[in-house]
Every structure is written in C-alpha cells, then in structure tokens.
Design an enzyme around this catalytic site. Structure first.
Site, short mmCIF file in Angstrom:
data_model
loop_
_atom_site.label_atom_id
_atom_site.label_comp_id
_atom_site.label_asym_id
_atom_site.label_seq_id
_atom_site.Cartn_x
_atom_site.Cartn_y
_atom_site.Cartn_z
N GLY A 1 0.77 -1.25 0.00
CA GLY A 1 0.00 0.00 0.00
C GLY A 1 0.79 1.29 0.00
O GLY A 1 1.61 1.56 -0.89
N ILE A 2 0.53 2.09 1.02
CA ILE A 2 1.09 3.45 1.09
C ILE A 2 2.61 3.40 1.29
O ILE A 2 3.35 4.18 0.69
CB ILE A 2 0.39 4.23 2.22
N GLY B 1 -6.67 10.40 4.41
CA GLY B 1 -8.08 10.04 4.48
C GLY B 1 -8.23 8.63 3.91
O GLY B 1 -7.34 7.79 4.06
N ASP C 1 10.32 -6.48 12.75
CA ASP C 1 9.12 -6.14 13.51
C ASP C 1 9.40 -4.88 14.32
O ASP C 1 10.33 -4.86 15.15
CB ASP C 1 8.81 -7.33 14.44
N TYR D 1 -7.38 1.96 17.43
CA TYR D 1 -6.76 2.63 16.27
C TYR D 1 -6.78 4.16 16.48
O TYR D 1 -5.76 4.83 16.29
CB TYR D 1 -7.53 2.24 15.01
N LYS E 1 -3.49 6.54 16.85
CA LYS E 1 -3.18 7.61 15.89
C LYS E 1 -3.14 8.98 16.58
O LYS E 1 -2.30 9.82 16.25
CB LYS E 1 -4.18 7.60 14.73
N ASP F 1 9.62 -4.31 6.44
CA ASP F 1 8.28 -4.88 6.63
C ASP F 1 8.36 -6.13 7.50
O ASP F 1 9.36 -6.86 7.46
CB ASP F 1 7.61 -5.21 5.29
N ASP G 1 -7.03 4.40 -1.63
CA ASP G 1 -7.28 3.17 -2.38
C ASP G 1 -6.00 2.34 -2.46
O ASP G 1 -5.14 2.58 -3.30
CB ASP G 1 -7.77 3.52 -3.79
N1 LIG Z 1 -5.32 2.71 3.50
C1 LIG Z 1 -6.01 3.73 4.02
O1 LIG Z 1 -7.13 4.09 3.57
C2 LIG Z 1 -5.43 4.51 5.18
C3 LIG Z 1 -6.17 5.58 5.68
C4 LIG Z 1 -5.65 6.32 6.72
C5 LIG Z 1 -4.41 6.00 7.25
N2 LIG Z 1 -3.72 4.95 6.77
C6 LIG Z 1 -2.41 4.66 7.38
O2 LIG Z 1 -1.44 4.53 6.36
C7 LIG Z 1 -0.46 3.59 6.75
C8 LIG Z 1 -0.33 2.50 5.70
O3 LIG Z 1 -1.58 1.93 5.49
P1 LIG Z 1 -1.84 0.83 4.35
O4 LIG Z 1 -3.29 0.83 4.09
O5 LIG Z 1 -0.88 1.05 3.24
O6 LIG Z 1 -1.47 -0.49 5.18
P2 LIG Z 1 -1.19 -1.98 4.64
O7 LIG Z 1 -1.88 -2.89 5.59
O8 LIG Z 1 -1.49 -2.09 3.18
O9 LIG Z 1 0.38 -2.12 4.81
C9 LIG Z 1 0.97 -2.04 6.06
C10 LIG Z 1 2.27 -2.82 6.02
O10 LIG Z 1 2.83 -2.74 7.35
C11 LIG Z 1 3.39 -3.98 7.66
N3 LIG Z 1 3.44 -4.16 9.12
C12 LIG Z 1 2.41 -4.44 9.95
N4 LIG Z 1 2.87 -4.61 11.21
C13 LIG Z 1 4.21 -4.42 11.17
C14 LIG Z 1 5.24 -4.50 12.15
N5 LIG Z 1 4.97 -4.82 13.43
N6 LIG Z 1 6.52 -4.26 11.77
C15 LIG Z 1 6.80 -3.97 10.47
N7 LIG Z 1 5.87 -3.90 9.49
C16 LIG Z 1 4.59 -4.13 9.84
C17 LIG Z 1 2.45 -5.00 7.01
O11 LIG Z 1 3.10 -6.25 6.83
C18 LIG Z 1 2.07 -4.30 5.71
O12 LIG Z 1 2.91 -4.70 4.64
C19 LIG Z 1 -0.88 3.09 8.12
O13 LIG Z 1 -0.23 3.86 9.11
C20 LIG Z 1 -2.37 3.35 8.15
O14 LIG Z 1 -2.87 3.50 9.46
C21 LIG Z 1 -4.20 4.17 5.74
#
Ligand SMILES: NC(=O)c1ccc[n+]([C@@H]2O[C@H](COP(=O)([O-])OP(=O)(O)OC[C@H]3O[C@@H](n4cnc5c(N)ncnc54)[C@H](O)[C@@H]3O)[C@@H](O)[C@H]2O)c1
Length: 260
Positions: free
Chosen positions: A19-20, A188, A64, A157, A161, A39, A191
């Site tokens: 993702g992000i 926000g 981790d 959560y 945050k 990761d 996708d």
């Molecule tokens: N996707 C959204 O709509 C959204 C919205 C608001 C905020 N966020 C924030 O953006 C960030 C990324 O979100 P995303 O949707 O891309 O998440 P995601 O779940 O797609 O990816 C998160 C990654 O973090 C890794 N991870 C989890 N626990 C871990 C640990 N203990 N040590 C190392 N790596 C670890 C996972 O393996 C995964 O690859 C997060 O902080 C999330 O809270 C996402």
C-alpha cells in the site's frame, strides 16, 4: 521541490511491503534516494525492493517494529545498507475493527504496540543516530483521520493515531535544537487495492463525506511525505498535514441548513 534534492538521501520506510509504504518507497527511489524498505513480512519487503524503479536504490529488510531488540536490528541492518539515516517514515500500522465491549486484550495491545510503540521505538533509534552524526534529518509519521475523528470499532486505532500525533509534536520540540524536523501526514480514505476488505456500506458512507469526491491514491500520500522532507518545508515542524480530499474538514454529508 528543488531538482535533485533527494539524490542519495538515506531513508527508512516502515510497512514498506504494501500500500502506502510501497508508494512512499517508490517515490523516494524515483527521486534518487536510497531506501531501506522495512516490513514484518520478508517477502513483501523484498518484493518492494525488487519492483521500485531508480535512479535511487531500495533494500528490503524484514523486521518487527514492535520490540526494542528487533528495532535495534532493523536500524543496524539499515545502517549496513545506507551508512546513515537521514529520513525515517513511520508508516507501518494495523487496523482491525472491534467494539470495546468485545475487545480482547490481545487486539488492543497489538494495535497500540504496532501503531504507537513501533513509531516511538523507531523514532528514538533513528533520532539517536541522527543526533550522534550531526544529521539534520526528518521524521514523518503516517497517522489517519482517526487521530481527531472518533469511529465505532476503532478505539485502539483512534487512540494509537492520536498518540502518534502527540508523540510527533513532543519530538518536534525536543529535536528542534538538533535541526531535526518531525511531522505527520494524515491520510483520508486511500485506495490500496483491497476494496474487498471493507464493508461496502462503510466505504460508500465515507465516500459521501469527501468533498473531493474520490478516494486518495497512495502516491498522493507519498507526495506529501516528500514535501515535508524537502527544503520547501524548512519552517514546518510539529505539523499535521491532512491529505484527505477535505474529509477531515467537517461533516460534508450534511445539506445546507437554510430553506425548507
Ligand atoms: N489505507 C487507508 O485508507 C489509510 C487511511 C488512513 C491511514 N492509513 C495509514 O497509512 C499507513 C499504511 O496503510 P496501508 O493501508 O498502506 O497499510 P497496509 O496494511 O497495506 O500495509 C501495512 C504494512 O505494514 C506492515 N506491518 C504491519 N505490522 C508491522 C510490524 N509490526 N513491523 C513492520 N511492518 C509491519 C504489514 O506487513 C504491511 O505490509 C498506516 O499507518 C495506516 O494507518 C491508511
């Protein structure tokens, strides 16, 4: 952004395997930075490192962020690849959903450990290394609109945050004397290609509260992170940048109150 300012910049991104985090890694590498892509899942970290395209470089690191000892190892491994850390992006987080009345201790602890303790441990380790090396670096944490807006099922959560935002503000004060910027990007609804994971009614209701009328793209979060690490943001520290199409501004779903 000034031409070439990220060339050979040494960056660590957590949660870089999806993702992000993957988009943030890709954006830095496109600008010429060297990125340690961390990761929990080794294959994801390796895949990110393999698919992002230069002129910079990416190195996958499995680790981790929840425990001090593994964070020490992550930082050691990152330093082995990068030589120094100039930017830390705390992106890794988990977001299960559960009402407080049904919440198992383990789920509460897992969210707080990943989303708040992890950024604390990573920030402390990276900042110690920056201070020791006289590096005027950047720390950016990825929060969520949940830092200021309550949502049912997300007690852990939202608390994590809100916590990471306050951690960042305190760190911005403490590290200013070392020239280290500390900021937050708050996405926000983004996708990340897993629409099946979320209840469709929940997503449609959220979409109705986005003035911009669409979900965000991971690359739009990456752009905000790079901005905060750029010279253009020299006077920005202790700030939260909402990147959410306006959803955090208020209750866009409400109609005008005038008239019948
Ligand atoms: N996707 C959204 O709509 C959204 C919205 C608001 C905020 N966020 C924030 O953006 C960030 C990324 O979100 P995303 O949707 O891309 O998440 P995601 O779940 O797609 O990816 C998160 C990654 O973090 C890794 N991870 C989890 N626990 C871990 C640990 N203990 N040590 C190392 N790596 C670890 C996972 O393996 C995964 O690859 C997060 O902080 C999330 O809270 C996402």
């Amino acid at each position: 952004m000034s031409e070439g300012e990220f060339a050979a910049r040494r960056v660590v991104v957590t949660g870089a395997g999806a993702g992000i985090g993957r988009a943030i890694t890709a954006a830095f590498v496109r600008e010429g930075a060297w990125v340690a892509a961390v990761d929990l899942v080794a294959e994801r970290a390796a895949e990110t490192a393999a698919i992002v395209e230069g002129p910079g470089r990416a190195f996958g690191i499995a680790g981790d962020i929840r425990a001090s000892r593994s964070v020490d190892r992550i930082v050691e491994e990152a330093l082995g690849h990068l030589g120094r850390i100039e930017v830390l992006v705390n992106n890794a987080a988990i977001y299960p959903n559960c009402p407080v009345l049904e919440m198992p201790d383990e789920q509460w602890d897992a969210v707080i450990e990943t989303n708040l303790r992890g950024p604390f441990l990573m920030s402390r380790a990276a900042a110690r290394q920056m201070v020791a090396g006289g590096i005027r670096g950047h720390i950016v944490s990825v929060a969520s609109g949940a830092y200021k807006s309550a949502r049912r099922g997300a007690s852990h959560y939202c608390a994590s945050k809100a916590g990471v935002v306050m951690l960042s503000k305190v760190l911005a004060q403490e590290l200013a004397e070392h020239g280290i910027h500390v900021n937050v990007v708050s996405p926000g609804l983004i996708d990340v290609g897993r629409r099946g994971d979320v209840n469709p009614t929940y997503r449609e209701t959220l979409l109705r509260n986005i003035p911009w009328g669409r979900m965000g793209r991971p690359s739009e979060i990456a752009d905000a992170v790079l901005f905060l690490c750029s010279r253009r943001a020299e006077y920005v520290t202790g700030a939260v940048l909402d990147v959410d199409g306006g959803s955090g501004a208020g209750r866009f779903f409400l109609p005008y109150s005038r008239g019948a």
